[in-house]
Motif scaffolding. Sequence first.
Motif, PDB file in Angstrom:
ATOM      1  N   GLN A 106       0.832  -1.200   0.000  1.00 35.48           N
ATOM      2  CA  GLN A 106       0.000   0.000   0.000  1.00 35.48           C
ATOM      3  C   GLN A 106       0.867   1.250   0.000  1.00 35.48           C
ATOM      4  O   GLN A 106       0.486   2.292  -0.510  1.00 35.48           O
ATOM      5  N   ARG A 107       2.048   1.148   0.589  1.00 37.30           N
ATOM      6  CA  ARG A 107       3.040   2.228   0.586  1.00 37.30           C
ATOM      7  C   ARG A 107       4.395   1.598   0.327  1.00 37.30           C
ATOM      8  O   ARG A 107       4.614   0.430   0.614  1.00 37.30           O
ATOM      9  N   GLU A 145      -4.160   2.974  18.653  1.00 35.68           N
ATOM     10  CA  GLU A 145      -4.317   3.601  17.336  1.00 35.68           C
ATOM     11  C   GLU A 145      -5.290   2.822  16.458  1.00 35.68           C
ATOM     12  O   GLU A 145      -6.074   3.390  15.707  1.00 35.68           O
ATOM     13  N   TYR A 150      -9.039   7.330  12.558  1.00 34.50           N
ATOM     14  CA  TYR A 150      -8.189   8.259  11.824  1.00 34.50           C
ATOM     15  C   TYR A 150      -7.942   7.711  10.416  1.00 34.50           C
ATOM     16  O   TYR A 150      -7.577   6.544  10.229  1.00 34.50           O
ATOM     17  N   VAL A 151      -8.108   8.538   9.418  1.00 35.20           N
ATOM     18  CA  VAL A 151      -8.058   8.077   8.029  1.00 35.20           C
ATOM     19  C   VAL A 151      -6.689   7.532   7.634  1.00 35.20           C
ATOM     20  O   VAL A 151      -6.580   6.663   6.764  1.00 35.20           O
ATOM     21  N   HIS A 152      -5.624   8.012   8.279  1.00 35.49           N
ATOM     22  CA  HIS A 152      -4.275   7.559   7.939  1.00 35.49           C
ATOM     23  C   HIS A 152      -3.696   6.631   9.004  1.00 35.49           C
ATOM     24  O   HIS A 152      -2.474   6.524   9.139  1.00 35.49           O
ATOM     25  N   LYS A 153      -4.539   5.942   9.724  1.00 32.83           N
ATOM     26  CA  LYS A 153      -4.022   5.127  10.831  1.00 32.83           C
ATOM     27  C   LYS A 153      -3.141   3.980  10.332  1.00 32.83           C
ATOM     28  O   LYS A 153      -2.226   3.545  11.033  1.00 32.83           O
ATOM     29  N   ASP A 154      -3.365   3.487   9.110  1.00 29.05           N
ATOM     30  CA  ASP A 154      -2.503   2.430   8.576  1.00 29.05           C
ATOM     31  C   ASP A 154      -1.054   2.893   8.494  1.00 29.05           C
ATOM     32  O   ASP A 154      -0.127   2.123   8.758  1.00 29.05           O
ATOM     33  N   ASP A 155      -0.851   4.148   8.129  1.00 29.84           N
ATOM     34  CA  ASP A 155       0.508   4.689   8.056  1.00 29.84           C
ATOM     35  C   ASP A 155       1.146   4.755   9.442  1.00 29.84           C
ATOM     36  O   ASP A 155       2.342   4.490   9.604  1.00 29.84           O
ATOM     37  N   VAL A 156       0.328   5.124  10.432  1.00 30.51           N
ATOM     38  CA  VAL A 156       0.838   5.182  11.799  1.00 30.51           C
ATOM     39  C   VAL A 156       1.229   3.783  12.274  1.00 30.51           C
ATOM     40  O   VAL A 156       2.301   3.573  12.854  1.00 30.51           O
ATOM     41  N   ARG A 158       2.045   1.244  10.437  1.00 32.66           N
ATOM     42  CA  ARG A 158       3.220   0.816   9.674  1.00 32.66           C
ATOM     43  C   ARG A 158       4.501   1.389  10.292  1.00 32.66           C
ATOM     44  O   ARG A 158       5.539   0.719  10.363  1.00 32.66           O
ATOM     45  N   ASN A 159       4.432   2.627  10.752  1.00 35.42           N
ATOM     46  CA  ASN A 159       5.597   3.247  11.391  1.00 35.42           C
ATOM     47  C   ASN A 159       5.963   2.542  12.698  1.00 35.42           C
ATOM     48  O   ASN A 159       7.147   2.344  13.001  1.00 35.42           O
TER      49      ASN A 159
END
Length: 297
Positions: A106-107, A145, A150-156, A158-159
């Motif tokens: 996805q990223r 989380e 939150y719309v970008h929680k996947d990015d969080v 992943r971090n």
Amino acid sequence: MHKREDISGFYERIHYLPPDKIATDRPHINVFERAACINATPFRRRDYYKVTLVLGTGRLDYAHRSIYIDRPALVFSNPMIPYNWIPDPSEQGGWFCIFNQAFIRQRESLLTHLPMFQTETDKVFFPDAASVAEITAFFTAMMRENAEHYVHKDDVLRNYLHLIVHHALKMKPAGDYDRDLNAAARITGLFLELLDRQFPIESNRQELQLRSANDFARQLSLHTNHLNRMVRDFTGKTTTEHIAARILLEANDLLLNTDWPVSEIGYCLGFRYPGYFNSFYKKHTGTTPNALRKHAV
């Protein structure tokens, strides 16, 4: 006799789906507490990566060896590597995170290139008390989380995963990295020597014998994935890129310095049909073999 836990709690014998099946799935990640997940999670999937902080004891069985977990451990699971976990009767605690290949893609992500997600590398790390506390904090934050919208929680998430895997990397002795580097240099050198040894093509009856990463891996008695990883880590290029570049160099030499038919040149270079050779050449140069000869006259 030890009782095997259900997969909903972490751990059954797994027969994994092939990578092409994994890659088609919808991106997914989830985080669980080990002690609370038995008979609670609906997942019975065979295609998930898993990162687990094991607080408990038991035996982890792989095809070639078993590891007894007698202290806090960080365990990494790859969908392509089957394993079996047999817990001791003692209390089992900790956390685990599951995610699929689609989530990684996805990223742009380093996750699948890190050692613990590769074959033939260590999957179990034993953190000290300070590291256990930090990793525990990461998992706790991930669970918090994950409950948000939150719309970008996947990015969080992943971090946080990256923080956990880098904690594991720091546990590995520096000498191990030196050995890894030496192994990569040795294997890459053998691969490049085998590749170069096939050239030059001196007769139109000569045919290239080693054409793919699989061919070279068999010759070197290595798993193809292991060869690919060693070559890429040491040179920054894949085995396929090295092979294509050397074939292209030889193709140009034969096209410009012999009068052999293009079809014969293609056959010598391992292409069974002229169309395959033309497609390969145009892909890498933007022109055709015949066009090169025409412009060289």
